[in-house]
Design a protein around this motif. Structure first.
Motif, short mmCIF file in Angstrom:
data_model
loop_
_atom_site.label_atom_id
_atom_site.label_comp_id
_atom_site.label_asym_id
_atom_site.label_seq_id
_atom_site.Cartn_x
_atom_site.Cartn_y
_atom_site.Cartn_z
N TRP A 126 31.19 10.76 81.04
CA TRP A 126 31.95 9.58 81.42
C TRP A 126 31.48 8.42 80.54
CZ3 TRP A 126 35.70 8.62 85.27
CH2 TRP A 126 36.02 9.72 86.08
N SER A 165 41.13 7.42 82.75
CA SER A 165 40.83 6.38 81.77
C SER A 165 41.24 5.00 82.28
CB SER A 165 41.55 6.66 80.44
OG SER A 165 42.96 6.60 80.61
N ASN A 166 40.58 4.00 81.72
CA ASN A 166 40.90 2.61 82.00
C ASN A 166 41.31 1.96 80.69
OD1 ASN A 166 41.06 -0.06 82.70
ND2 ASN A 166 38.91 -0.31 83.26
N THR A 167 42.61 1.75 80.53
CA THR A 167 43.13 1.12 79.31
C THR A 167 43.43 -0.36 79.53
OG1 THR A 167 45.39 1.80 79.87
CG2 THR A 167 44.10 3.29 78.48
N SER A 196 41.97 14.18 83.78
CA SER A 196 41.20 13.18 83.04
C SER A 196 41.50 11.81 83.62
CB SER A 196 41.55 13.22 81.54
OG SER A 196 42.92 12.90 81.34
N GLY A 256 36.13 6.01 80.67
CA GLY A 256 36.77 7.12 81.37
C GLY A 256 36.18 8.45 80.96
N SER A 257 36.92 9.53 81.23
CA SER A 257 36.41 10.86 80.92
C SER A 257 37.55 11.85 80.73
CB SER A 257 35.51 11.35 82.07
OG SER A 257 35.04 12.67 81.80
N THR A 258 37.37 12.73 79.76
CA THR A 258 38.27 13.88 79.60
C THR A 258 37.63 15.15 80.13
OG1 THR A 258 37.44 14.27 77.35
CG2 THR A 258 39.40 12.86 77.57
#
Length: 273
Positions: free
Chosen positions: A49, A129-131, A127, A80-82
């Motif tokens: 992360w 994420s924070n864009t 997944s 975030g994380s994949t």
């Protein structure tokens, strides 16, 4: 931080002049982790992360609560994380309390805003994420899924608690109710993560004493909660952690009282301890 109707952990540290006396307690039957102790110094990083920290407020512990873990996770912009879930046997629930997140489940994108809720079955490819330009905070409840021969595993879904009805308990004049995200009779599911609402002055009028373990994170309001032999005052941002068979009851305070509730359900008791 952006405005949010839900409580989130405190930032920073208390000043050196602050009294250390607080409401934190850990007993043989329950624990209370007040919001004031969820500070920067007790947050953890998580493998795979990026730009993320987590307050781990429950984890399996032999002789106490053994079925689940619960995190409050903060993801900074660009983070975030994949590869978010390290255990292929784990199912999970995400509940967003602040910010806007991008969640992808089996290649399908979703946007989660405050109140956003996602169920993630074991083995699910997802997944996060924070864009955006502000941090995202969410609860992450994890449990090892208990498969049953002849019953298929549950499927992923995404919703928002504000789009789901509160189902009021009978004979309570719509003062005590539960927002349920899963049909209680759906035996594919072996855990429920719901939201309980008590209107001002409402009560849980008996000492619930049952096999289910609980994590109760107070989203808003305050109350006096019965935990085993004690009456404990709790408020928004506090976490209550109950082992099986811990008696519990509640008197809600002057404002609406709501909490996120975990419990394990729909499976035989294990005999291989």
């Amino acid at each position: 931080m952006a405005d949010t109707p839900y409580a989130t952990p405190s930032a920073g540290l208390p000043p050196q002049a602050a009294l250390h006396t607080g409401r934190a307690v850990f007993t043989e039957a329950y624990a209370v982790i007040p919001h004031g102790v969820m500070r920067d110094i007790v947050a953890s990083a998580l493998p795979h992360w990026d730009k993320t920290r987590a307050w781990i407020i429950a984890r399996p512990m032999t002789g106490f609560s053994e079925t689940f873990s619960q995190y409050i996770v903060e993801v900074a912009p660009g983070g975030g994380s994949t590869r978010p879930e390290p255990n292929a046997a784990a199912e999970g629930v995400l509940f967003v309390v602040e910010g806007e997140a991008n969640l992808t489940i089996e290649s399908k994108p979703h946007v989660l805003r405050p109140g956003g809720y996602a169920f993630l079955p074991p083995g699910c490819n997802w997944s996060f994420s924070n864009t955006g330009e502000t941090p995202v905070r969410f609860h992450w409840v994890r449990k090892r899924y208990e498969a049953v021969e002849g019953i298929e595993k549950p499927t992923a879904f995404v919703t928002n608690e504000q789009d789901e009805p509160i189902r009021w308990m009978a004979d309570t004049n719509d003062t005590w109710g539960t927002t349920r995200f899963v049909d209680p009779t759906d035996l594919r599911h072996d855990m429920h993560v719901n939201i309980v609402t008590l209107q001002p002055g409402a009560v849980i009028p008996f000492e619930e004493t049952h096999v289910m373990e609980h994590g109760l994170y107070v989203l808003e309001g305050k109350a006096v909660y019965r935990l085993n032999r004690d009456w404990v005052e709790v408020e928004a941002g506090d976490f209550m952690w109950l082992r099986a068979f811990c008696p519990q009851a509640c008197y809600a305070g002057p404002n609406r009282f709501r909490y996120l509730l975990y419990k394990d359900v729909n499976r035989h008791a294990r005999l291989d301890l």
